[in-house]
Design a protein around this motif. Structure first.
Motif, short mmCIF file in Angstrom:
data_model
loop_
_atom_site.label_atom_id
_atom_site.label_comp_id
_atom_site.label_asym_id
_atom_site.label_seq_id
_atom_site.Cartn_x
_atom_site.Cartn_y
_atom_site.Cartn_z
N LYS A 139 0.32 9.97 -0.84
CA LYS A 139 -1.17 9.55 -0.76
C LYS A 139 -2.19 10.46 0.01
O LYS A 139 -3.42 10.16 0.02
CB LYS A 139 -1.02 8.18 0.38
CG LYS A 139 -0.28 6.91 -0.17
CD LYS A 139 -0.96 6.28 -1.29
CE LYS A 139 -1.59 5.20 -0.70
NZ LYS A 139 -2.23 4.10 -1.68
N ARG A 183 0.84 -1.18 0.13
CA ARG A 183 0.01 -0.11 -0.14
C ARG A 183 0.79 1.29 0.03
O ARG A 183 0.41 2.09 -0.57
CB ARG A 183 -0.89 -0.11 1.29
CG ARG A 183 -1.97 -0.89 1.19
CD ARG A 183 -2.74 -1.07 2.49
NE ARG A 183 -1.87 -1.53 3.60
CZ ARG A 183 -2.35 -1.44 4.80
NH1 ARG A 183 -3.62 -1.25 5.05
NH2 ARG A 183 -1.60 -1.81 5.65
N ASP A 205 -3.31 12.15 -3.80
CA ASP A 205 -3.55 11.28 -4.78
C ASP A 205 -5.15 11.39 -5.24
O ASP A 205 -5.32 10.49 -6.14
CB ASP A 205 -3.18 9.79 -4.57
CG ASP A 205 -4.04 9.14 -3.57
OD1 ASP A 205 -4.76 9.91 -2.74
OD2 ASP A 205 -3.42 8.10 -3.03
N GLU A 249 -10.78 6.65 2.22
CA GLU A 249 -9.89 5.61 2.47
C GLU A 249 -9.92 4.78 3.73
O GLU A 249 -10.19 5.64 4.98
CB GLU A 249 -8.31 6.22 2.12
CG GLU A 249 -7.76 6.24 0.73
CD GLU A 249 -6.92 7.08 0.54
OE1 GLU A 249 -5.86 6.82 -0.25
OE2 GLU A 249 -6.88 8.33 0.94
N GLU A 293 -7.18 12.58 2.67
CA GLU A 293 -6.78 13.18 1.60
C GLU A 293 -6.81 14.56 1.87
O GLU A 293 -7.30 15.19 2.71
CB GLU A 293 -8.00 13.15 0.53
CG GLU A 293 -7.68 13.68 -0.82
CD GLU A 293 -6.68 13.04 -1.86
OE1 GLU A 293 -6.03 12.01 -1.45
OE2 GLU A 293 -6.23 13.53 -2.86
N GLU A 338 -5.48 3.50 4.10
CA GLU A 338 -4.85 3.47 2.78
C GLU A 338 -4.19 4.81 2.39
O GLU A 338 -3.59 5.01 1.63
CB GLU A 338 -5.97 3.18 1.66
CG GLU A 338 -6.17 1.73 1.75
CD GLU A 338 -5.11 0.78 0.72
OE1 GLU A 338 -4.34 1.37 -0.06
OE2 GLU A 338 -5.49 -0.48 0.90
N GLY A 339 -4.43 5.78 3.32
CA GLY A 339 -4.04 7.06 3.09
C GLY A 339 -2.39 7.26 3.53
O GLY A 339 -1.77 6.52 3.77
#
Ligand SMILES: [Ca+2]
Ligand SMILES: [Ca+2]
Length: 365
Positions: free
Chosen positions: A66, A60, A69, A74, A177, A77-78
């Protein structure tokens, strides 16, 4: 009892509320609002952090990129900082000065927001060393897109977000994000019409002015196409004399325009080969001559002189060229000697002479 009308109004209000919550929660970001997320399109190397979480073999990755992106929803996953108690940050190098006025942010939904950004400070810098605070805020631990706006003070190339999580400054901090919103600073137009004129141990450069410029950089190479080395910066005029040249060598030049925010791309390339001025044969064929002196400003001066006066000028020029004699030379202005003057001279300065020519003629003809 409520009437059917008031029930309908209530339903409309509820639907509106659900709809607006949905919009705020998931789809309100720069593209939808006609705003510019200035991080979009930046190279992955533009994002750095104090360190990111590394699980060996985890595909990941949790690097700072991240957080930029364009993947908002998420779950673990960030971007995730390193699991330390040190101060933690994420920074963006825009490559040019930018004015940022808003941070848009969304938390990662994992772990009930325990590790997500809470207290934060937005900072800005132009040297990546000295930072000034732009905004101090507190993010909420929820699944909504959150906005933090401020009145920008100036344009900066580097922007940094110092982060703390909801449990102080311990362990990892997570960001799903972010957007950094502003108005993209236009790049200056490149200078046009660069010309290079060779002189004796000098090259005279001139170019067309650029709007909104504060200064120009003069760049030089020994090869056409570069790479170029900056030989003069902070040039505010639209001309420059390069005296650091050797006769017989060809030099290639470009100019860039600068202001507080950016540097333009290169101008057209111009080249010149400085040469020693060919001094005419000392034996005169006529008894008078027209001496035409071209100055570095492009101005031409003509003097109608006797051969003796021309030879005296040549002696001065040759001596000055080898480093002796006076920096300026007085030329008798015979034809313009009007008024009650016993003599009238015009002085030419050696460093201002680009080239000269001598056209001899005979006074009898
Ligand atoms: Ca983005
Ligand atoms: Ca993301």
């Amino acid at each position: 009892m409520k009437s059917w009308k008031s029930k309908l109004v209530l339903m409309v209000i509820m639907v509106s509320f659900v709809l607006s919550t949905f919009l705020v929660g998931n789809h309100v970001h720069a593209d939808n609002l006609g705003e510019t997320d200035l991080t979009d399109g930046l190279p992955i190397t533009a994002f750095t952090s104090s360190g990111s979480l590394v699980y060996n073999g985890d595909p990941r990755r949790f690097g700072p990129e991240k957080a930029f992106d364009n993947v908002w929803d998420e779950n673990n996953e960030g971007f995730q900082t390193a699991a330390t108690n040190d101060s933690k940050w994420i920074s963006v190098d825009f490559g040019k000065k930018q004015v940022i006025s808003k941070l848009r942010y969304k938390a990662d939904v994992s772990y009930n927001y325990r590790y997500d950004m809470k207290d934060f400070v937005v900072q800005a810098s132009n040297d990546n060393l000295v930072w000034t605070d732009q905004y101090t805020g507190t993010a909420l631990g929820n699944n909504l897109i959150q906005e933090f706006a401020w009145q920008p003070t100036d344009a900066y190339r580097y922007w940094k977000i110092l982060l703390k999580n909801s449990i102080g400054n311990t362990d990892i901090i997570m960001v799903a994000e972010m957007e950094l919103i502003g108005v993209d600073t236009p790049i200056l137009a490149a200078p046009l019409n660069l010309t290079a004129v060779a002189g004796d141990k000098k090259v005279n450069l001139s170019w067309s002015p650029v709007a909104d410029v504060t200064n120009y950089n003069v760049k030089r190479s020994l090869s056409s196409g570069g790479p170029y080395t900056t030989i003069a910066s902070n040039v505010t005029d639209v001309s420059y004399i390069d005296n650091a040249v050797v006769n017989g060598t060809t030099y290639y030049y470009v100019i860039t325009a600068l202001n507080d925010n950016s540097e333009s791309s290169n101008s057209n390339e111009a080249s010149a080969t400085p040469q020693k001025i060919n001094v005419p044969e000392p034996e005169p064929s006529g008894d008078r001559a027209i001496l035409t002196v071209t100055l570095t400003t492009g101005l031409e001066k003509e003097f109608d002189l006797s051969i003796e006066e021309v030879n005296a000028f040549l002696e001065w020029y040759d001596a000055r060229d080898t480093g002796t004699g006076s920096a300026k030379y007085g030329i008798n202005k015979h034809t313009n000697n009007k008024g009650p003057f016993s003599s009238r001279k015009e002085y030419v300065v050696f460093n201002k002479i680009l080239t000269f020519s001598i056209d001899e003629y005979s006074a009898q003809n």
